[in-house]
Design a protein around this motif. Structure first.
Motif, mmCIF file in Angstrom:
data_model
loop_
_atom_site.group_PDB
_atom_site.id
_atom_site.type_symbol
_atom_site.label_atom_id
_atom_site.label_comp_id
_atom_site.label_asym_id
_atom_site.label_seq_id
_atom_site.Cartn_x
_atom_site.Cartn_y
_atom_site.Cartn_z
ATOM 1 N N LYS A 131 0.822 -1.207 0.000
ATOM 2 C CA LYS A 131 0.000 0.000 0.000
ATOM 3 C C LYS A 131 0.862 1.266 0.000
ATOM 4 C CE LYS A 131 -3.837 -0.151 0.125
ATOM 5 N NZ LYS A 131 -4.808 -0.291 -0.969
ATOM 6 N N LEU A 132 2.082 1.157 0.472
ATOM 7 C CA LEU A 132 3.034 2.262 0.464
ATOM 8 C C LEU A 132 4.433 1.680 0.599
ATOM 9 C CD1 LEU A 132 2.659 4.155 3.899
ATOM 10 C CD2 LEU A 132 1.983 1.829 3.517
ATOM 11 N N LEU A 134 8.650 1.935 1.788
ATOM 12 C CA LEU A 134 9.250 2.121 3.107
ATOM 13 C C LEU A 134 9.451 3.590 3.449
ATOM 14 C CD1 LEU A 134 10.095 0.371 5.444
ATOM 15 C CD2 LEU A 134 12.396 0.247 4.500
ATOM 16 N N SER A 135 9.869 4.395 2.481
ATOM 17 C CA SER A 135 10.074 5.818 2.779
ATOM 18 C C SER A 135 8.749 6.508 3.062
ATOM 19 C CB SER A 135 10.806 6.522 1.620
ATOM 20 O OG SER A 135 9.991 6.612 0.484
ATOM 21 N N GLN A 136 7.678 6.064 2.394
ATOM 22 C CA GLN A 136 6.347 6.613 2.684
ATOM 23 C C GLN A 136 5.889 6.196 4.081
ATOM 24 O OE1 GLN A 136 4.649 4.957 -1.021
ATOM 25 N NE2 GLN A 136 3.747 6.966 -1.342
ATOM 26 N N ALA A 137 6.194 4.949 4.450
ATOM 27 C CA ALA A 137 5.827 4.472 5.788
ATOM 28 C C ALA A 137 6.538 5.291 6.862
ATOM 29 C CB ALA A 137 6.191 2.988 5.929
ATOM 30 N N GLU A 138 7.814 5.598 6.643
ATOM 31 C CA GLU A 138 8.565 6.410 7.601
ATOM 32 C C GLU A 138 7.993 7.830 7.681
ATOM 33 O OE1 GLU A 138 13.123 5.050 7.535
ATOM 34 O OE2 GLU A 138 12.219 5.111 5.553
ATOM 35 N N GLN A 153 4.748 19.897 5.921
ATOM 36 C CA GLN A 153 4.747 19.932 4.460
ATOM 37 C C GLN A 153 5.714 18.893 3.877
ATOM 38 O OE1 GLN A 153 5.194 23.895 2.859
ATOM 39 N NE2 GLN A 153 5.783 23.132 0.841
ATOM 40 N N ILE A 154 6.889 18.784 4.482
ATOM 41 C CA ILE A 154 7.872 17.807 3.996
ATOM 42 C C ILE A 154 7.344 16.381 4.168
ATOM 43 C CG2 ILE A 154 10.163 16.830 4.432
ATOM 44 C CD1 ILE A 154 11.072 19.643 5.200
ATOM 45 N N MET A 159 5.062 11.368 2.090
ATOM 46 C CA MET A 159 4.037 10.336 2.228
ATOM 47 C C MET A 159 3.267 10.153 0.925
ATOM 48 S SD MET A 159 1.379 9.862 5.385
ATOM 49 C CE MET A 159 -0.039 10.683 4.704
ATOM 50 N N ARG A 160 3.165 11.228 0.161
ATOM 51 C CA ARG A 160 2.482 11.142 -1.141
ATOM 52 C C ARG A 160 3.376 10.524 -2.201
ATOM 53 N NH1 ARG A 160 0.065 17.255 -0.828
ATOM 54 N NH2 ARG A 160 -1.806 16.788 0.414
ATOM 55 N N GLY A 161 4.633 10.255 -1.850
ATOM 56 C CA GLY A 161 5.511 9.547 -2.768
ATOM 57 C C GLY A 161 6.442 10.420 -3.568
ATOM 58 N N GLY A 162 6.586 11.713 -3.196
ATOM 59 C CA GLY A 162 7.468 12.597 -3.960
ATOM 60 C C GLY A 162 8.895 12.103 -3.991
#
Length: 475
Positions: A131-132, A134-138, A153-154, A159-162
């Motif tokens: 669903k996401l 590892l960096s999104q999970a963090e 904002q960061i 979390m949105r995957g940027g």
């Protein structure tokens, strides 16, 4: 420390998703293959609904019951996998916020077959179920702990995957060339080249550029995430407390005193322009024979060492009598010991200093050191406080934030980016010196491995355990 299994467990886990303690409402979350069935076994709908037969993303009013005993009136949200946060069947029970009610419902669910969730296990399951990454999970943990606009904002962007998308794109392009290099090795006897060396060199230059930009962004991202430490240096009774109160005003975030003697440091936090600042109040650095005061001065230099910016606060009324000589001594000490640290000289009690004297002091200080920032303020009258806030913001490079560029805030990511850059530079060197393809392939594999560590395409139990152990229970 608990080590998470790589294989997904499909048992049902339960935890309180809202902060512990009494409140208006509390949310209890269950996730797992049998989550909806377990919830249904303790739920009596006011319209006799069977939760297992309801559509996903629906709300249902009723009561939690144990036998003939009603524990609470609740609202249950149903989310059916894979269309849920964890990718599994999930329900959320919104109950009244009594700690007794929370405990009774959770204990009932445990008796019905649930297991108490480990810290971060809901997000771990979301990661393991794709669903996401590892960096999104963090970033979920960073979002929860964000306490100012910039860190929020960061975290939202990550979390949105940027960040993930940028890394994934580089990894995919590098992987394509790696495949061609491997193909060349299979046809080594034919001496053919499948990978265009010119295009490969261009790709490596592009990857190197992006990696350096991301690595450089960590300096900004780290201070935004953790707050920018600012040391306030000044003798007792120069107006430090008054200045802090004037700065904090209505934007006060956290105030805490570090235990110790009255000559110890005191830290205050506030948000200026969406950026967190941590003000460290220290002793002066004048010459002294007093043993205790000498210890305070030593601690002052230690705090300056930790700070990103130094504010030297001076009592303006003393300048009228003593002139600039005592200040120049303190400026020289700080500049000699920390030549690269930004130093702002703040002369307090501007309201009682004649205008002509202010102009003379300012000219004399800036003439001797044209890189020195000098501000005249009145902390009591709140004159010049906004100028100080703008001066502090000028030390933070928020351009990337405004342009919505990717900013690295995670130390683990920073470490992997440094190692990936090292491997990319080895590949470039190998390409430029006509190194054999098999050796170049090894360096490419190591770079791909470091990219994979960031997004979780490469992971292990220990890595996951270290990351998710820092999450809160219920998330």
């Amino acid at each position: 420390m608990h080590k998470f299994p790589v294989m997904i467990q499909n048992d049902s886990i339960v935890a309180l998703a809202t902060p512990s303690g009494a409140g208006a409402i509390a949310i209890i979350r269950i996730s797992g293959e049998n989550a909806i069935a377990i919830g249904n076994s303790v739920f009596r709908s006011i319209k006799n609904k069977d939760l297992t037969k309801q559509k996903s993303h629906t709300l249902h009013l009723g009561h939690i019951i144990e036998g003939q005993k009603t524990l609470d009136e609740v609202l249950i949200s149903v989310f059916k996998g894979p269309n849920s946060y964890t990718g599994e069947n999930t329900i959320e029970i919104s109950c009244h916020g009594s700690t007794y009610i929370q405990q009774q419902i959770i204990q009932l669910l445990l008796r019905k077959g649930c297991r108490m969730a480990d810290a971060g296990e809901f997000t771990l399951r979301a990661f393991l179920n794709g669903k996401l990454d590892l960096s999104q999970a963090e970033a979920v943990a960073d979002l929860i702990s964000s306490d100012n606009e910039a860190s929020h904002q960061i975290a939202m962007q990550q979390m949105r995957g940027g960040f993930s998308n940028e890394i994934a794109k580089l990894r995919e392009e590098l992987l394509n060339f790696a495949s061609l290099i491997e193909l060349e090795l299979d046809f080594a006897e034919e001496d053919v080249e499948f990978a265009d060396r010119t295009q490969f060199h261009e790709l490596l230059n592009r990857i190197e550029f992006v990696l350096k930009r991301l690595i450089d962004s960590f300096a900004v991202g780290n201070v935004i995430k953790n707050g920018i430490p600012v040391a306030i240096v000044g003798e007792p009774n120069v107006g430090k407390s008054t200045l802090l109160n004037a700065l904090l005003n209505e934007e006060r975030a956290i105030v805490s005193e570090i235990a110790g003697t009255t000559r110890d440091t005191i830290e205050d936090e506030l948000v200026i322009g969406g950026i967190g600042f941590r003000f460290i109040d220290t002793a002066g650095i004048r010459e002294t024979q007093d043993v205790v005061e000498s210890i305070g001065i030593k601690k002052t230099f230690e705090k300056i060492e930790q700070a990103q910016v130094v504010l030297l606060l001076v009592d303006g009324s003393k300048l009228i009598v003593d002139g600039l000589a005592p200040i120049k001594i303190e400026i020289e000490k700080i500049k000699n010991k920390y030549p690269l640290k930004p130093l702002v000289v703040i002369i307090n009690k501007k309201d009682i200093i004649p205008e002509e004297m202010i102009n003379n002091f300012h000219q004399e200080l800036t003439t001797e050191n044209n890189q020195l920032s000098t501000l005249f303020i009145s902390a009591k009258q709140k004159i010049g406080v906004d100028d100080l806030k703008n001066e502090l913001l000028s030390f933070v490079n928020t351009g990337a934030l405004r342009n919505n560029e990717t900013i690295v805030t995670n130390t683990r990511h920073y470490d992997s980016l440094l190692k990936a850059l090292d491997e990319i530079q080895k590949v470039k060197f190998g390409l430029e010196t006509n190194l054999s393809s098999d050796l170049i392939a090894l360096d490419i594999k190591e770079a791909l491995y470091q990219f994979g560590l960031i997004t979780g395409q490469v992971s292990n139990d220990e890595l996951l355990g270290n990351i998710f152990a820092n999450f809160c229970i219920g998330k």
